[in-house]
Motif scaffolding. Structure first.
Motif, PDB file in Angstrom:
ATOM      1  N   LEU A 126       5.592  -0.971  -5.706  1.00 34.13           N
ATOM      2  CA  LEU A 126       6.709  -0.006  -5.646  1.00 34.13           C
ATOM      3  C   LEU A 126       6.192   1.415  -5.396  1.00 34.13           C
ATOM      4  N   LEU A 127       5.448   1.548  -4.328  1.00 35.74           N
ATOM      5  CA  LEU A 127       4.833   2.833  -4.008  1.00 35.74           C
ATOM      6  C   LEU A 127       5.877   3.868  -3.596  1.00 35.74           C
ATOM      7  N   SER A 128       5.554   5.141  -3.854  1.00 38.53           N
ATOM      8  CA  SER A 128       6.409   6.238  -3.418  1.00 38.53           C
ATOM      9  C   SER A 128       6.220   6.473  -1.918  1.00 38.53           C
ATOM     10  N   ARG A 129       7.063   7.322  -1.335  1.00 40.40           N
ATOM     11  CA  ARG A 129       6.929   7.621   0.081  1.00 40.40           C
ATOM     12  C   ARG A 129       5.568   8.230   0.379  1.00 40.40           C
ATOM     13  N   GLU A 130       5.109   9.167  -0.483  1.00 41.45           N
ATOM     14  CA  GLU A 130       3.816   9.800  -0.257  1.00 41.45           C
ATOM     15  C   GLU A 130       2.685   8.785  -0.336  1.00 41.45           C
ATOM     16  N   GLN A 131       2.771   7.883  -1.315  1.00 39.34           N
ATOM     17  CA  GLN A 131       1.732   6.863  -1.458  1.00 39.34           C
ATOM     18  C   GLN A 131       1.715   5.936  -0.237  1.00 39.34           C
ATOM     19  N   LYS A 132       2.909   5.562   0.243  1.00 32.81           N
ATOM     20  CA  LYS A 132       2.991   4.708   1.428  1.00 32.81           C
ATOM     21  C   LYS A 132       2.405   5.411   2.655  1.00 32.81           C
ATOM     22  N   THR A 133       2.629   6.714   2.734  1.00 32.78           N
ATOM     23  CA  THR A 133       2.110   7.463   3.874  1.00 32.78           C
ATOM     24  C   THR A 133       0.587   7.404   3.908  1.00 32.78           C
ATOM     25  N   VAL A 134      -0.042   7.549   2.740  1.00 33.73           N
ATOM     26  CA  VAL A 134      -1.507   7.479   2.673  1.00 33.73           C
ATOM     27  C   VAL A 134      -1.975   6.060   2.970  1.00 33.73           C
ATOM     28  N   VAL A 135      -1.272   5.074   2.416  1.00 32.58           N
ATOM     29  CA  VAL A 135      -1.642   3.675   2.659  1.00 32.58           C
ATOM     30  C   VAL A 135      -1.553   3.353   4.149  1.00 32.58           C
ATOM     31  N   ARG A 136      -0.511   3.849   4.810  1.00 36.93           N
ATOM     32  CA  ARG A 136      -0.363   3.611   6.254  1.00 36.93           C
ATOM     33  C   ARG A 136      -1.525   4.230   7.026  1.00 36.93           C
ATOM     34  N   LEU A 137      -1.974   5.431   6.598  1.00 37.81           N
ATOM     35  CA  LEU A 137      -3.114   6.068   7.254  1.00 37.81           C
ATOM     36  C   LEU A 137      -4.360   5.191   7.170  1.00 37.81           C
ATOM     37  N   GLY A 138      -4.466   4.435   6.071  1.00 41.71           N
ATOM     38  CA  GLY A 138      -5.643   3.594   5.858  1.00 41.71           C
ATOM     39  C   GLY A 138      -5.487   2.190   6.399  1.00 41.71           C
ATOM     40  N   LEU A 139      -4.651   2.018   7.413  1.00 42.99           N
ATOM     41  CA  LEU A 139      -4.402   0.705   8.009  1.00 42.99           C
ATOM     42  C   LEU A 139      -5.712   0.009   8.381  1.00 42.99           C
ATOM     43  N   ASN A 140      -5.869  -1.203   7.867  1.00 45.20           N
ATOM     44  CA  ASN A 140      -7.020  -2.070   8.197  1.00 45.20           C
ATOM     45  C   ASN A 140      -8.374  -1.404   7.947  1.00 45.20           C
TER      46      ASN A 140
END
Length: 604
Positions: A425-439
């Motif tokens: 249940l990540l926040s929008r900011e957390q998801k944004t960082v996670v997306r940056l770290g794709l693969n």
């Protein structure tokens, strides 16, 4: 009489601040360095006419002839009769059928150097042309050729365009907040008296016996705003659902109402709105967590845009912000000016026309708004960087509105990647960082600041720590290794890719000292136009570890690639920044003395 702003003081302030949308310098010389000679008078006169026409077709401005682009005062080397010819440029080189609204044309003797000064108001009666029939308009710091059809506007708009420039006979300097004016003075230049600052900003004029205040001065600085405007306000409304209902199903509640002069309104309305940009969710670790639904910087930009450009001549309505479950709508009185279309704004070309010339100028000079015409483009960029859909712009029924949607746009690969973290249940900011770290892609601190839209180092630390606690972020190199990497490959330590995202491991990584740094940023002005980042590192590195240098540069025109005369320097420790701010010794680069001050959050 001591509070009259003298022309010599205007020159001092102008050379300290530099050129802008409202201000231009012209040289009296031409030729290569060391081989300079006086410019041809006819060329100077045409340059003057072109610039003043461009100012009059935009929002007005001032021109100094005898000052170089680097702010140095070289004066005019011509004889008196030629200088008198220069003064007649407005008469000789502007089309007689479209006279410009000239406020002042004067000769200034500054330290035995002659400067010719022109000041022109925003035109309301004509599309102004040079004697050659050419049409120019101000864009950023250039006078660009423009089709006259782009400038023509309906006569109905004249009242709203002239509203903030009107003089109010009964208003006195004591009606204004003196402390607020002093704060603005410190932001713009050296501290000068309130009376002189108001004259410098064209918010007041001395008529020989007293200071006459424009309505803009009252809207910006008044102690009692409702005395001068009954709807100087922003109402925040919450809609329960995705559409408004009436009668027994009425679902709108008022969150609050912000009032005050424009400076107060910007801060108080933001304080009211900001808490309602989040959604609270119950996480797996049995804690209620706030999730920000919209990029804060985009919302703040849209709010300030509404306050800057609303139609203040409509005294019966204020600005309304409606918060729906799926969107945020900011609506202000006043349709787009007829010289601008929704298509123009969607093109993100930076097209601009100010309804409230004087208000917009003050907010630009104080940093509340960036380059004029940049607001909508900035909002688009922030939404795009956060993978959110474009805003919807509407101009109808004598109102303008911008709608931001709580809806993300991800590629199929990004969706699959983010689904791996759904259980957290990540926040929008957390998801944004996670997306940056794709693969397994490595991420830098600088990238996190810019992509998430963080304006405070505390928010950055909390975000990094939250991802560590989830066990999905790790560091691939220490702070010392990052410094060595920076020294080897150049750039800033903050820009070194060193964070990695991976599926939860159940362990919490130890938080490094660097993530608890202060990331203290300062604003540096009066820098050379051809400066490099390396020169900044070399000059200021003695104060402490520099993690980032950002030098805004012009992207087009004759100055493409040159600095805009200022930059931001970020130290990893508050103490280092203080050392620079309080240095008793001047710091020079290419003979120019750097000026330091604290960077505001808006500058981030």
């Amino acid at each position: 009489m001591e509070n009259i702003l003298r022309l010599k003081e205007r020159v001092e302030i102008a050379t300290e601040i530099g050129e802008s949308y409202y201000r231009e310098f012209k040289s009296g010389y031409e030729g290569k360095p060391g081989l300079k000679k006086p410019r041809d008078i006819s060329e100077i006169k045409y340059d003057i006419a072109k610039t003043l026409v461009a100012f009059a077709n935009a929002d007005g401005g001032e021109l100094f002839v005898g000052i170089e682009d680097d702010h140095s005062i070289t004066g005019l080397p011509h004889k008196q009769e030629k200088i008198n010819e220069i003064l007649s440029s407005v008469k000789d080189c502007v089309l007689k059928e479209t006279p410009i609204p000239l406020k002042q044309a004067s000769i200034i003797n500054f330290d035995d150097k002659i400067i010719v000064y022109f000041s022109v108001s925003k035109g309301t009666d004509y599309v102004h042309l040079t004697s050659k029939g050419e049409c120019f308009q101000r864009r950023d710091i250039e006078s660009v050729p423009t089709a006259s059809e782009k400038i023509i506007y309906d006569r109905e708009e004249k009242l709203s365009r002239e509203y903030d420039r009107q003089f109010i006979d009964i208003a006195k300097i004591t009606d204004l907040d003196n402390e607020l004016i002093e704060q603005v003075s410190r932001q713009i230049s050296k501290i000068i008296s309130p009376e002189k600052l108001l004259q410098y900003l064209d918010l007041a004029e001395f008529d020989g016996t007293s200071l006459k205040l424009r309505r803009a001065a009252l809207l910006l600085f008044s102690k009692k705003s409702n005395k001068w405007h009954p709807r100087l306000q922003v109402r925040i409304l919450k809609v329960n659902g995705i559409e408004e209902k009436t009668g027994e199903q009425f679902n709108v509640t008022e969150v609050g109402e912000a009032n005050g002069n424009i400076f107060q309104l910007i801060e108080s309305s933001w304080d009211l709105l900001r808490p309602h940009l989040t959604d609270t969710k119950f996480s797996q670790d049995a804690i209620f967590r706030n999730q920000i639904m919209y990029p804060e910087l985009a919302c703040r930009e849209a709010l300030i845009n509404a306050i800057t450009h609303r139609d203040y001549s409509n005294e019966g309505r204020g600005i309304e912000v409606k918060i729906f479950d799926d969107r945020l709508v900011i609506k202000n009185p006043g349709e787009l000016l007829s010289s601008i279309t929704i298509t123009d704004l969607k093109s993100l070309s930076g097209v601009h026309q100010s309804r409230n010339t004087y208000i917009a100028r003050v907010l630009r000079e104080t940093g509340f708004i960036r380059e004029l015409g940049e607001g909508i483009r900035r909002i688009h960029e922030l939404l795009k960087s956060n993978d959110m859909v474009d805003p919807v712009l509407e101009s109808r029924n004598k109102t303008f509105s911008i709608t931001l949607f709580y809806k993300h746009v991800y590629s199929p690969e990004e969706k699959l990647w983010l689904e791996e973290f759904d259980s957290l249940l990540l926040s929008r900011e957390q998801k944004t960082v996670v997306r940056l770290g794709l693969n397994g892609r490595l991420i830098s601190a600088k990238e996190i600041f810019e992509t998430v839209g963080i304006v405070d180092e505390k928010e950055y630390r909390e975000l990094i720590e939250s991802l560590r606690i989830h066990g999905i972020l790790s560091t691939t190199m220490s702070s010392n290794e990052a410094s060595k990497y920076k020294n080897k490959y150049g750039g800033s330590r903050k820009a070194v890719p060193r964070y990695q995202i991976h599926k939860a491991t159940g362990s919490i990584e130890k938080i490094e000292e660097e993530d608890r740094s202060d990331y203290a940023r300062i604003y540096v002005s009066n820098i050379p136009y051809n400066i490099t980042e390396v020169q900044i590192y070399d000059a200021l590195g003695k104060f402490g570890e520099i993690v980032d240098v950002v030098i805004p540069r012009w992207s087009g025109g004759n100055r493409a690639g040159q600095s805009k005369g200022f930059c931001f320097v970020e130290f990893d420790k508050r103490l280092s920044a203080n050392n620079a701010l309080n240095s008793p010794y001047p710091i020079l680069i290419d003979g120019k003395k750097l000026r330091f001050k604290e960077a505001t959050k808006l500058a981030f």
